[in-house]
Write an enzyme that holds these catalytic residues in place. Structure first.
Site, short mmCIF file in Angstrom:
data_model
loop_
_atom_site.label_atom_id
_atom_site.label_comp_id
_atom_site.label_asym_id
_atom_site.label_seq_id
_atom_site.Cartn_x
_atom_site.Cartn_y
_atom_site.Cartn_z
N GLY A 192 2.13 2.14 -5.34
CA GLY A 192 3.03 2.74 -6.32
C GLY A 192 3.84 1.68 -7.06
O GLY A 192 3.86 1.61 -8.29
N ALA A 250 0.83 -1.21 0.00
CA ALA A 250 0.00 0.00 0.00
C ALA A 250 0.87 1.26 0.00
O ALA A 250 1.90 1.27 0.66
CB ALA A 250 -0.90 0.01 1.23
N CYS A 271 12.87 4.35 1.64
CA CYS A 271 13.01 5.76 1.25
C CYS A 271 13.73 6.50 2.37
O CYS A 271 13.30 7.57 2.79
CB CYS A 271 11.66 6.37 0.89
SG CYS A 271 10.45 6.33 2.20
N1 SAM Z 1 5.28 -0.16 -1.75
C1 SAM Z 1 4.38 0.91 -1.42
C2 SAM Z 1 4.24 1.83 -2.61
O1 SAM Z 1 5.13 1.89 -3.44
O2 SAM Z 1 3.20 2.49 -2.72
C3 SAM Z 1 4.82 1.66 -0.19
C4 SAM Z 1 5.08 0.75 0.98
S1 SAM Z 1 5.40 1.60 2.47
C5 SAM Z 1 6.98 2.21 2.23
C6 SAM Z 1 5.65 0.30 3.59
C7 SAM Z 1 4.45 -0.58 3.84
O3 SAM Z 1 4.82 -1.59 4.79
C8 SAM Z 1 3.25 0.13 4.44
O4 SAM Z 1 2.13 -0.06 3.65
C9 SAM Z 1 3.07 -0.53 5.81
O5 SAM Z 1 1.73 -0.68 6.17
C10 SAM Z 1 3.72 -1.88 5.61
N2 SAM Z 1 4.18 -2.48 6.87
C11 SAM Z 1 4.30 -1.91 8.10
N3 SAM Z 1 4.71 -2.83 9.01
C12 SAM Z 1 4.86 -3.99 8.34
C13 SAM Z 1 5.25 -5.30 8.73
N4 SAM Z 1 5.58 -5.58 9.99
N5 SAM Z 1 5.25 -6.26 7.78
C14 SAM Z 1 4.93 -5.98 6.51
N6 SAM Z 1 4.56 -4.75 6.08
C15 SAM Z 1 4.52 -3.77 6.99
#
Ligand code: SAM
Length: 497
Positions: free
Chosen positions: A129, A126, A246
């Site tokens: 992207g 989420a 990032c």
């Molecule tokens: N890939 C996405 C994009 O390009 O739009 C952005 C991802 S964002 C940087 C990181 C994601 O990791 C978030 O959606 C968050 O909810 C999820 N996240 C948070 N804790 C996590 C966990 N313990 N295991 C897996 N995913 C996790």
């Protein structure tokens, strides 16, 4: 105007330590506005085709992404409707012709290198992207599983995925552990775009500035290590794993990879191309931090075991990672490292999703709708019913039982007694010319604005389900009854634009 939130001084002090004589240029770049980018949905049209119809000015092509441009802010004030925010509100956005994304973030999917027909997993997806980018690179062929652990972040992912119109996508809402338990070493490529301290987003995300601390960096590193450890189980022998963040913090970048390599001798770094303005991974920065794998700064950390140090010589594989910085290129901050699992015998996991046949009555109802409304066929072996919903699922999709599946494929519509009611994702999945009944609107017409407000539109023509288009691009449904097209654009969709 609210007071701007200052960039944390400790972050700046760390960066001056890491970047040394490049620091002044970096610090200066933080005083500039963030760079915005637009990535064209090549499932629907090419970048050159979009260039010809773009309603707003586009800047240069993004050097590492053929399908993307930087966005130049319009000199006209936003209140005249032509500000930089406009691309997020345009009907072409709602038709899924493009995704608005930081150009640096576009590097990850390109470096992962997914190919049509492969099995790919986006483990932290989420708002979508990287998922939408990967879907385009796969040309809608093969299987792409987009997983998101946080239920409250699913809505944006679902809306972005639905309007992208890919035929090979499944969205799940699971922990990485449960995904790994179900699939095992099934995927050709896995991307972990990890939750991080977001230092690379400081120009655009004030919240990231507020939340930042060295403790947060350390906490993120632990979480990232755990996610990557689980991700390793999902990669088939010979397959690839891309880790991206990032953030600039080496504790969350090189140190996570170093720890991973120690624990996983069956993986190695595959050096990434050092494209325009990229910087190679910097293992030597680890010795400038107080974290494990470095830390000659504080006495507390001077007694390091051998296990906690990284050889940062010229041949260090961590140099095969890439770092993106705002003072070196047109974009925000990013890090990516590609790992390959060594070849070996592959697990033969064949568990196709066999679902019950569609009952005769529903089959007839669907066929009648399709013949009357659509100018395109959907192979019957890829249709699945869930409750009263009909989905078009990816080819050879495995059995997903036991997983929380948010979207098993393209939602085509619902059976309502002896009728079929098309769903919005079907409208945006269709390409121009694939519907028999069309209400063709101009994207800048008053009727278009009225359609988004949920109003019915006068329109003579064949009664029945009618595809509403913006300059020919499918946008949503209406139903023509006695010279009026009743509005079926989903309420709430615009807030996601
Ligand atoms: N890939 C996405 C994009 O390009 O739009 C952005 C991802 S964002 C940087 C990181 C994601 O990791 C978030 O959606 C968050 O909810 C999820 N996240 C948070 N804790 C996590 C966990 N313990 N295991 C897996 N995913 C996790």
């Amino acid at each position: 105007m609210p007071e701007p939130i200052p960039i944390p001084p400790l972050f700046l002090e760390r960066m001056s330590r890491f970047l040394d004589n490049e620091y002044p240029a970096f610090a200066e770049s933080l005083t500039h506005d963030p760079v915005h980018g637009l990535r064209v949905n090549t499932l629907k049209l090419s970048a050159d085709e979009f260039l010809k119809i773009s309603p707003f000015p586009l800047g240069d092509k993004v050097a590492w992404c053929d399908s993307a441009f930087t966005l130049t802010p319009s000199p006209l004030p936003a209140e005249e409707g032509r500000g930089i925010r406009e691309p997020g509100k345009h009907p072409y956005h709602l038709a899924g012709l493009y995704y608005l994304q930081d150009p640096s973030a576009m590097s990850a999917a390109e470096l992962l290198g997914p190919r049509p027909g492969e099995r790919v997993l986006d483990l932290a997806a989420a708002p979508g992207g990287k998922t939408t980018h990967i879907a385009s690179l796969m040309q809608g062929l093969g299987l792409l599983v987009a997983n998101e652990i946080k239920t409250k972040r699913l809505n944006h992912l679902v809306v972005n995925v639905e309007r992208w119109g890919a035929a090979n996508l499944v969205v799940t809402n699971e922990t990485p552990e449960r995904v790994a338990d179900r699939f095992g070493a099934y995927f050709d490529r896995v991307i972990v775009d990890a939750p991080c301290s977001g230092e690379g987003m400081f120009r655009k995300d004030m919240r990231a500035r507020l939340d930042w601390s060295e403790e947060m960096v350390a906490g993120c590193a632990v979480r990232q290590t755990n996610i990557l450890r689980v991700a390793a189980h999902l990669v088939r022998p010979g397959g690839h794993l891309l880790y991206s963040t990032c953030t600039f913090a080496p504790e969350e970048d090189e140190a996570v990879i170093a720890r991973f390599l120690q624990e996983h001798p069956d993986f190695e770094v595959e050096a990434l191309p050092q494209l325009a303005g990229f910087m190679p991974g910097k293992p030597e920065w680890l010795s400038l931090t107080t974290a494990p794998f470095g830390g000659n700064k504080s006495t507390e950390h001077t007694k390091k075991s051998k296990k906690d140090s990284v050889d940062s010589g010229e041949d260090c594989p961590l140099r095969g990672a890439v770092r993106l910085f705002p003072h070196r290129l047109s974009g925000e901050g990013h890090f990516a490292c590609l790992l390959q699992r060594k070849d070996g015998p592959a697990d033969e996991l064949t568990f196709p999703w066999r679902s019950a046949k569609i009952p005769t009555l529903e089959w007839k109802v669907w066929q009648a709708f399709r013949e009357e409304t659509l100018g395109v066929d959907f192979p019957s072996e890829r249709l699945r019913m869930q409750g009263d919903r009909l989905y078009f699922v990816p080819e050879n999709v495995p059995d997903l039982k036991g997983l929380r599946v948010t979207i098993p494929g393209v939602w085509l519509g619902n059976f309502k007694k002896e009728r079929f009611e098309p769903a919005h994702p079907l409208a945006v999945f269709l390409r121009p010319g694939q519907a028999r009944n069309v209400l063709a609107l101009s994207s800048d017409s008053r009727e278009m604005a009225a359609y988004f407000r949920g109003e019915s539109l006068p329109s003579e023509g064949r009664p029945g389900w009618t595809l509403v288009t913006a300059d020919g691009w499918p946008l949503g449904w209406g139903k023509r009854v006695q010279g009026v097209v009743k509005n079926h654009f989903p309420r709430g969709w615009q807030i996601y634009s």
